[in-house]
Write a protein that holds these residues in place. Structure first.
Motif, PDB file in Angstrom:
ATOM      1  N   LYS A   1       0.865  -1.180   0.000  1.00  0.00           N
ATOM      2  CA  LYS A   1       0.000   0.000   0.000  1.00  0.00           C
ATOM      3  C   LYS A   1       0.907   1.237   0.000  1.00  0.00           C
ATOM      4  CE  LYS A   1      -4.040  -1.948   2.391  1.00  0.00           C
ATOM      5  NZ  LYS A   1      -3.525  -3.319   2.741  1.00  0.00           N
ATOM      6  N   TYR A  15       0.942   5.452   0.625  1.00  0.00           N
ATOM      7  CA  TYR A  15       0.283   6.628   1.195  1.00  0.00           C
ATOM      8  C   TYR A  15       1.088   7.861   0.805  1.00  0.00           C
ATOM      9  CZ  TYR A  15      -1.647   2.977   4.217  1.00  0.00           C
ATOM     10  OH  TYR A  15      -2.239   1.829   4.692  1.00  0.00           O
ATOM     11  N   GLN A  16       0.389   8.961   0.611  1.00  0.00           N
ATOM     12  CA  GLN A  16       1.064  10.228   0.307  1.00  0.00           C
ATOM     13  C   GLN A  16       0.715  11.221   1.409  1.00  0.00           C
ATOM     14  OE1 GLN A  16      -0.046  11.933  -3.445  1.00  0.00           O
ATOM     15  NE2 GLN A  16       1.332  13.683  -3.226  1.00  0.00           N
ATOM     16  N   THR A  22       6.248   9.992   0.774  1.00  0.00           N
ATOM     17  CA  THR A  22       5.578   8.757   0.363  1.00  0.00           C
ATOM     18  C   THR A  22       5.877   7.665   1.386  1.00  0.00           C
ATOM     19  OG1 THR A  22       5.813   9.369  -1.955  1.00  0.00           O
ATOM     20  CG2 THR A  22       5.416   7.035  -1.482  1.00  0.00           C
ATOM     21  N   ARG A  32       6.952   7.450  -6.453  1.00  0.00           N
ATOM     22  CA  ARG A  32       5.715   6.651  -6.477  1.00  0.00           C
ATOM     23  C   ARG A  32       5.576   5.885  -7.791  1.00  0.00           C
ATOM     24  NH1 ARG A  32       4.159  11.266  -3.306  1.00  0.00           N
ATOM     25  NH2 ARG A  32       3.441  12.453  -5.104  1.00  0.00           N
ATOM     26  N   TYR A  66       5.239   1.812  -8.120  1.00  0.00           N
ATOM     27  CA  TYR A  66       4.128   1.127  -8.797  1.00  0.00           C
ATOM     28  C   TYR A  66       4.659   0.148  -9.850  1.00  0.00           C
ATOM     29  CZ  TYR A  66       1.644   5.237  -6.894  1.00  0.00           C
ATOM     30  OH  TYR A  66       1.159   6.221  -6.077  1.00  0.00           O
ATOM     31  N   ILE A  91      -3.216   5.654  -1.513  1.00  0.00           N
ATOM     32  CA  ILE A  91      -3.513   6.192  -2.852  1.00  0.00           C
ATOM     33  C   ILE A  91      -3.257   5.127  -3.907  1.00  0.00           C
ATOM     34  CG2 ILE A  91      -3.090   8.616  -2.244  1.00  0.00           C
ATOM     35  CD1 ILE A  91      -0.328   8.296  -3.660  1.00  0.00           C
ATOM     36  N   TRP A  92      -2.654   4.014  -3.499  1.00  0.00           N
ATOM     37  CA  TRP A  92      -2.347   2.930  -4.456  1.00  0.00           C
ATOM     38  C   TRP A  92      -2.138   1.657  -3.647  1.00  0.00           C
ATOM     39  CZ3 TRP A  92       1.763  -0.476  -5.395  1.00  0.00           C
ATOM     40  CH2 TRP A  92       1.822  -1.064  -6.661  1.00  0.00           C
ATOM     41  N   SER A  93      -2.525   0.548  -4.205  1.00  0.00           N
ATOM     42  CA  SER A  93      -2.228  -0.731  -3.565  1.00  0.00           C
ATOM     43  C   SER A  93      -2.094  -1.818  -4.615  1.00  0.00           C
ATOM     44  CB  SER A  93      -3.320  -1.092  -2.543  1.00  0.00           C
ATOM     45  OG  SER A  93      -4.543  -1.272  -3.199  1.00  0.00           O
ATOM     46  N   CYS A  94      -1.441  -2.904  -4.243  1.00  0.00           N
ATOM     47  CA  CYS A  94      -1.379  -4.072  -5.099  1.00  0.00           C
ATOM     48  C   CYS A  94      -1.288  -5.308  -4.211  1.00  0.00           C
ATOM     49  CB  CYS A  94      -0.237  -3.982  -6.114  1.00  0.00           C
ATOM     50  SG  CYS A  94       1.324  -4.661  -5.593  1.00  0.00           S
TER      51      CYS A  94
END
Ligand code: MG
Length: 367
Positions: free
Chosen positions: A7, A9-10, A34, A66, A70, A363-366
């Motif tokens: 995950k 975070y910003q 980040t 970031r 990703y 703000i993003w996850s995988c």
């Protein structure tokens, strides 16, 4: 153990002093940081952070960190976060260069390794030397008298090492160095950090004008060769920072006797694994170090404290508590400065717990 997810975070970190200014008029008001969370199948979770000093300091920028994460993170799913050399080799195999992109992932995996081993990261990095570590205070570039007042104020808070942001107009910089040294005691250390801001003729004017002053000169010019030229024409102790970004750079600098101290920033080298390698090499070569990062909040400050605290005391020139420069705390458990010094947590891992009210939703996850 296997990595099961990431995950990101910003978080915006505003500066306590309003802004931070350094060479050639560069300035930042709010840092874009980040935070990376690495989840595992062992119910252990690790956290890392990366925070470039804006986009114009090193070849690094927050959105780039970031974008790189990703790209890399999905390829690490299923890998063992506790096998850090292997994990770093994998990161280098899937993305060439871009060390700062890999820094927060590596840091989070050290956090996991520490939690798995039930040991603080500093033990795993080599052991805890002494009670605490010495810090410097960076003095943002302002008129000479204002910088002298700021030095005196931070000295009253316990700091004994001060890094002046110079690299501006050489006449002003000469004044800045003299004015700030005059408010210090003999045992205090003053570092004039030009952050690559001077041309060679300007650097020569400054070092000649302050030759009688007890001051270190840090990274006067842009390139290694330019810095080496100044180094060979001054008797002042000399620190290299921006050009020291690899093992090769340290070896070249050592063989040329190009510096007395180097500045190792965690993200400049690509994380704690590679910063440790650089740190250990410097110990073997007899070179003292400033151990820190480009910037950061509580998680980076914790990582710095573990790297610094696991370094033989005589080799630690100074370190940094970035979490005291910003208005926002992003994690509990991070080191808090006492009398210009800090110590690494004795809890397993980095010893921090992120504050998700401050970090917000990822703000993003995988996957
Ligand atoms: Mg520097």
């Amino acid at each position: 153990m296997k990595i099961t997810g990431f995950k990101v975070y910003q978080v915006a970190l505003p500066l306590l002093e309003g802004n931070y200014s350094w060479s050639q008029g560069k300035s930042v008001d709010v840092f874009d940081s980040t935070v990376v969370q690495v989840d595992t199948d062992a119910t252990l979770t690790g956290f890392g952070e990366v925070c470039p000093l804006g986009p114009i300091y090193l070849p690094a920028y927050a959105a780039g960190a970031r974008a790189g994460i990703y790209e890399i993170a999905p390829q690490l799913l299923g890998d063992d976060p506790t096998q850090l050399q292997a994990l770093n080799a994998k990161m280098d195999r899937v993305m060439k260069g871009h060390p700062y992109v890999k820094s927060a992932i590596d840091m989070a995996c050290w956090d996991i390794l520490g939690k798995a081993a039930q040991m603080p990261v500093c033990h795993l990095l080599g052991g805890r030397y002494g009670e605490d570590v010495i810090l410097y205070r960076a003095i943002s570039q302002r008129p000479a008298e204002e910088m002298a007042r700021n030095v005196a104020e931070y000295r009253s808070e316990g700091y004994r090492r001060f890094q002046l942001k110079v690299g501006g107009n050489p006449n002003d910089d000469i004044e800045r160095i003299r004015a700030t040294r005059s408010v210090l005691e003999p045992g205090d250390k003053l570092i004039a950090d030009a952050n690559t801001g001077w041309l060679m003729h300007e650097a020569m004017r400054v070092v000649n004008a302050v030759r009688d002053v007890d001051v270190y000169i840090e990274q006067p010019c842009t390139t290694y060769e330019q810095c080496l030229s100044i180094r060979r024409n001054t008797n002042l102790p000399f620190v290299l920072d921006e050009v020291i970004d690899s093992i090769d750079a340290i070896l070249k600098g050592a063989s040329d006797h190009a510096m007395d101290v180097v500045n190792i920033k965690i993200s400049k080298f690509g994380g704690l694994t590679k910063a440790k390698q650089a740190r250990d090499l410097c110990v073997s070569l007899g070179i003292a170090m400033t151990l820190e990062d480009s910037w950061g909040g509580d998680i980076i400050t914790a990582a710095i404290s573990h790297l610094a605290h696991s370094t033989p005391t005589e080799f630690l020139f100074t370190s940094t508590d970035f979490n005291s420069y910003v208005t926002k705390s992003i994690a509990s458990g991070a080191p808090q400065r006492i009398n210009g010094r800090m110590s690494a947590s004795t809890e397993p891992g980095l010893g921090i717990s992120p504050d998700f009210d401050i970090l917000g939703d990822p703000i993003w996850s995988c996957p």
